[in-house]
Enzyme design. Sequence first.
Site, mmCIF file in Angstrom:
data_model
loop_
_atom_site.group_PDB
_atom_site.id
_atom_site.type_symbol
_atom_site.label_atom_id
_atom_site.label_comp_id
_atom_site.label_asym_id
_atom_site.label_seq_id
_atom_site.Cartn_x
_atom_site.Cartn_y
_atom_site.Cartn_z
ATOM 1 N N ARG A 245 -12.032 -28.968 -6.988
ATOM 2 C CA ARG A 245 -12.644 -27.855 -6.269
ATOM 3 C C ARG A 245 -11.603 -26.911 -5.678
ATOM 4 O O ARG A 245 -11.746 -25.683 -5.761
ATOM 5 C CB ARG A 245 -13.557 -28.385 -5.160
ATOM 6 C CG ARG A 245 -14.350 -27.327 -4.410
ATOM 7 C CD ARG A 245 -15.418 -26.716 -5.299
ATOM 8 N NE ARG A 245 -14.974 -25.532 -6.036
ATOM 9 C CZ ARG A 245 -15.536 -25.133 -7.165
ATOM 10 N NH1 ARG A 245 -16.509 -25.817 -7.723
ATOM 11 N NH2 ARG A 245 -15.092 -24.047 -7.774
ATOM 12 N N LYS B 36 -6.783 -5.179 3.440
ATOM 13 C CA LYS B 36 -8.109 -5.778 3.614
ATOM 14 C C LYS B 36 -8.204 -7.063 2.790
ATOM 15 O O LYS B 36 -8.957 -7.154 1.808
ATOM 16 C CB LYS B 36 -9.192 -4.781 3.225
ATOM 17 C CG LYS B 36 -9.210 -3.549 4.127
ATOM 18 C CD LYS B 36 -10.232 -2.529 3.668
ATOM 19 C CE LYS B 36 -10.192 -1.282 4.561
ATOM 20 N NZ LYS B 36 -11.150 -0.248 4.114
ATOM 21 N N LYS C 240 -2.456 6.345 10.956
ATOM 22 C CA LYS C 240 -3.873 6.542 10.680
ATOM 23 C C LYS C 240 -4.556 7.264 11.844
ATOM 24 O O LYS C 240 -3.912 7.640 12.820
ATOM 25 C CB LYS C 240 -4.534 5.192 10.384
ATOM 26 C CG LYS C 240 -3.827 4.436 9.250
ATOM 27 C CD LYS C 240 -4.590 3.212 8.800
ATOM 28 C CE LYS C 240 -5.724 3.630 7.887
ATOM 29 N NZ LYS C 240 -6.403 2.448 7.292
ATOM 30 N N GLU D 282 -2.264 9.707 7.425
ATOM 31 C CA GLU D 282 -3.638 9.859 6.969
ATOM 32 C C GLU D 282 -4.187 11.211 7.405
ATOM 33 O O GLU D 282 -3.970 11.646 8.541
ATOM 34 C CB GLU D 282 -4.486 8.736 7.554
ATOM 35 C CG GLU D 282 -5.944 8.764 7.104
ATOM 36 C CD GLU D 282 -6.725 7.606 7.701
ATOM 37 O OE1 GLU D 282 -6.782 6.540 7.058
ATOM 38 O OE2 GLU D 282 -7.256 7.762 8.820
ATOM 39 N N ASP E 280 -8.174 10.743 3.169
ATOM 40 C CA ASP E 280 -9.169 9.721 3.467
ATOM 41 C C ASP E 280 -10.586 10.279 3.476
ATOM 42 O O ASP E 280 -10.883 11.258 4.159
ATOM 43 C CB ASP E 280 -8.863 9.088 4.826
ATOM 44 C CG ASP E 280 -9.736 7.889 5.105
ATOM 45 O OD1 ASP E 280 -9.851 7.018 4.228
ATOM 46 O OD2 ASP E 280 -10.295 7.811 6.212
#
Length: 267
Positions: A87, A122, A154, A184, A205
């Site tokens: 597994r 992410k 950002k 960004e 963005d």
Amino acid sequence: EAALMEDAPRGDITSQATIPEGTRCVATLTAKGETVVAGLPLFAATFRVVDERCRIVPHVKEGEMVAPGTKLATVTGPARSVLTGERVALNFLQRLSGVASLTRKFVDAVAGTGCVILDTRKTTPLMRDLEKYAVTAGGGENHRRDLSEAILIKENHIAAAGGIAKAVIGARTIVGRRGFVEVEAETLDQVKQALEAGANRILLDNMTPAEVKKAVALVGKKAETEASGNMTLTTVRRYAEAGVGYISVGSLTHSAPAADLSLRVDL
């Protein structure tokens, strides 16, 4: 070792109870769907950690696209050990092959445009290096690995710093005048501000393809361009054809479905 301990903290009691000690087996790993294979060395290492007597023979190469029904590898060894590792080995391989397979679809979608598909941060906690490896197996490239590796200013940095110019000035105190700084931008006005501040790459963005095309024309060769924001296989080529050099896709690692693989024992 941590994954195996999570799955069998006190041993595999089902295998111990049902399989006579000394029983050996051969197990075949098969792709049930079209798959880009990634993670075979980790798959093999899992069984060797369980029992060094396990022998794994791969039948395909890392990064290879395989058809349904393709035999990927053969595992030979003590049956109890093979089933104990099954597994965890499959979990690693299915996850990484899923990331590689989705990445290949995005790479194919922008083929011929010169645009590079990038991953993001992410990622699954504690799986980042493995998932970013899988992206490269699928033909994509890695964006910065972590917050310590590169500067990417950002929207929240811009807000907290008091504007793009101030944020870039602060960044230069860390990386120097010639260091790489990405900024960004959500509007064409912010693109202009980022250019004036001396950004090396501008991340466009959540813009439409038409807006991205205008931004790319505005930037010209003064900086690199990257697009991001809810990219899909349906829309990504339109963004690539708008002229950006890079497209970052969060779904490569946060939404890739697991590859459909099976490991069947033949005693």
